[in-house]
Design an enzyme around this catalytic site. Sequence first.
Site, PDB file in Angstrom:
ATOM      1  N   SER A   1     -16.407  -0.775  39.075  1.00  0.00           N
ATOM      2  CA  SER A   1     -15.923  -2.079  39.508  1.00  0.00           C
ATOM      3  C   SER A   1     -14.388  -2.032  39.610  1.00  0.00           C
ATOM      4  CB  SER A   1     -16.411  -3.163  38.548  1.00  0.00           C
ATOM      5  OG  SER A   1     -16.248  -4.435  39.106  1.00  0.00           O
TER       6      SER A   1
ATOM      7  N   ASP B   1     -25.460  -4.938  45.787  1.00  0.00           N
ATOM      8  CA  ASP B   1     -24.313  -5.380  44.984  1.00  0.00           C
ATOM      9  C   ASP B   1     -23.608  -6.511  45.719  1.00  0.00           C
ATOM     10  OD1 ASP B   1     -22.076  -5.743  43.432  1.00  0.00           O
ATOM     11  OD2 ASP B   1     -21.591  -3.616  43.251  1.00  0.00           O
TER      12      ASP B   1
ATOM     13  N   HIS C   1     -24.844  -4.639  40.993  1.00  0.00           N
ATOM     14  CA  HIS C   1     -23.593  -4.212  40.368  1.00  0.00           C
ATOM     15  C   HIS C   1     -23.811  -3.465  39.061  1.00  0.00           C
ATOM     16  CE1 HIS C   1     -19.259  -4.368  40.453  1.00  0.00           C
ATOM     17  NE2 HIS C   1     -19.190  -4.875  39.237  1.00  0.00           N
TER      18      HIS C   1
ATOM     19  N   TYR D   1     -10.752   1.159  32.634  1.00  0.00           N
ATOM     20  CA  TYR D   1     -10.999  -0.097  33.344  1.00  0.00           C
ATOM     21  C   TYR D   1      -9.674  -0.759  33.718  1.00  0.00           C
ATOM     22  CZ  TYR D   1     -13.171  -4.445  34.781  1.00  0.00           C
ATOM     23  OH  TYR D   1     -13.580  -5.525  35.516  1.00  0.00           O
TER      24      TYR D   1
END
Length: 718
Positions: free
Chosen positions: A559, A643, A678, A479
Amino acid sequence: MRKILFFSCAALALQACRTETKKEPIVVNYPETAKVDTVDTYFGTEVKDPFRWLEDDRSPETEAWVKKQNETTFGYLENIPYRNDLKKRLEKLWNYEKVSAPFREGDYTYFYKNNGLQNQYVVYRKKGDAEAEVFLDPNTFSEDGTTSLAGLEFTKDGSLAAYLISEGGSDWRKAIVLRTETKEVVEDTLVDIKFSGISWKGNDGFYYSSYDKPEGSELSAKTDQHKVYYHKLGTPQSQDELIYGGIPTEKHRYVGASVTEDEKYLVISASVSTSGNKLFIRDLQDPNGLLIPIVDDTDSDNYIIENVGSKLYIVTNRNAPNQKIVTVDAKNPSPENWEDFIPETENVLSPNTGGGYFFAEYMVDAISKVFQYDYEGNLVREVQLPGVGSASGFGGKKDEKEFYFSFTNYNTPGSSYKYNVDTGEYEQYWKPEIDFDPDDYESKQVFYASKDGTKIPMIITHKKGIELNGKNPAILYGYGGFNVSLTPSFSIVNAVWMEQGGVYAVPNLRGGGEYGKKWHNAGIKTKKQNVFDDFIAAAEYLIENQYTSKEYLAIRGGSNGGLLVGATMTQRPDLMQVALPAVGVMDMLRYHTFTAGAGWAYDYGTSEESEEMFNYLKGYSPVHNVKEGTAYPATLVTTGDHDDRVVPAHSFKFAAELQEKQAGDNPTLIRIETNAGHGAGTPVSKTIEQYADIFGFTLFNMGFEELPNQSVLKEFKE
């Protein structure tokens, strides 16, 4: 137009496919993606944007493109011989009862439960020793399970509850109020709530946050000025009182309101980005009370965790990158009057309260340690956790002497424990009955050097006894942003991956919060490349130590992690066999023009703020760094058509660039989930289908003509 090649081997002919030579490849053409002459100029530099038209999520042309892309992608996926086997195994492993820790509201004890494969968790309740009954069943909200419960808040006496719903995965919410005893709806549904909780003021009404409905598409148009409203029960929403955010000096992108547990104060937090906030307080017992600033700048993150009368307990990273708790009197609450209550340490603090105590959870190399303090700041005890991993919970109402916490790690399914605040003793409350034996797997934390020599921790999990021969399929997940910490937690989908002999590796990249604000700031704006370098070095570590090799390595993230995958695969396409970017931020020059994207500028900067920032963003923006004539890894881009956090146009444009410029035979496909957002609230059925496709695509493109571990699928073969 490019073509993709893949080999067909139907499930019934699987045995023959193992022993015979490969069949003639099937040729599938990518759909045409029209190009337009759109050019933007940044500081004298022209930047072409030929797929700009895909940003219009309401156009029939975009809708037709989505349909054709999905037809191509699913046509490919249907030819993976073990795709259905993976789906069945995911269903079997997923199919166990899941129960949350209970919580008391009024005369009832509530809990969430899923009987196994229900699309959404059901809220149950019981009074005393009576049988539990259904309070709310989100599975009845819509036929396809895509309307989910997105929040549930009770009044202090438990007589009223307001719940939020999300439709199709959107961040926009609706609020419905119930009288809990009868479960009857009290009034009309409130609409257009976004990035908000519900906070009750007695039984009269509640606070919530929203934006004005944007012009154009509500799924992609910019939302820039957040506002706090007070809704009085029995009145129309059009008459709701605007509390904060309605004038230019109060303009912020994220504003939230909460009422303290004793209902003495209203607390307002206001932010212009995802990092740093102003903090205000109002005495609700004073009818003429004004909002008093506690922190009037956005240089730090601050929130009130507790109060005793006018004594406030504030969690802050102001001059304390790893966070601390301070106290101050509400009459003079500015920072110069703060006094340390639980001082900053070398480890990141994440505190909670319950039962008349503070519980300080620290991350020590991403592993939980928990300490209990009294209200005078005295250490009561260290809580001896069930193992090495992640603990959460440790919170409840002030008058409760027992509450619950949960514990998990990468190879241990999460269990919940009932904790006695006075004795420190706890007992297991619930343990999942899952077809997975943690003793067959192991997790190991390693530290490796990134490009600039910084030591990065990584946890590697896999079956015990695997041979480190470079031939193990591996997923490297990351991430690296927004101060988010990746701590060990169990995942059903990762369990299925590891059953197949897969390695699952998670590095704690800079940009995250595992080592506090300094770690976060080491991976933002013009230091963002550190994050990609950390990820690349993690891949190199796995290869050098024979956990896997380039031919068996997949990289994955969602993301901001989707950006991570997109940047890594465009910078080092030679490093991995498969790339799996999910709901990624792919157009770094325009991300801030959609929905609330401008709020991410603390981490990214924007293309408009300076020529230096523009050039830096353009230098790694995945959409702008797909090069003609380059052989990219097999790529499955995933997104949802609803999203409105990271709009799907990011993924659409990235997939179009890859399909136009891919030089090798590896497929570059996009899987677009319809009526999904999302990720939050995605029905279980859709999640299972998604991961069967993702894992099937990954293994197929690593060269596996059958699943590596057939034994766990024996029952499906008989």
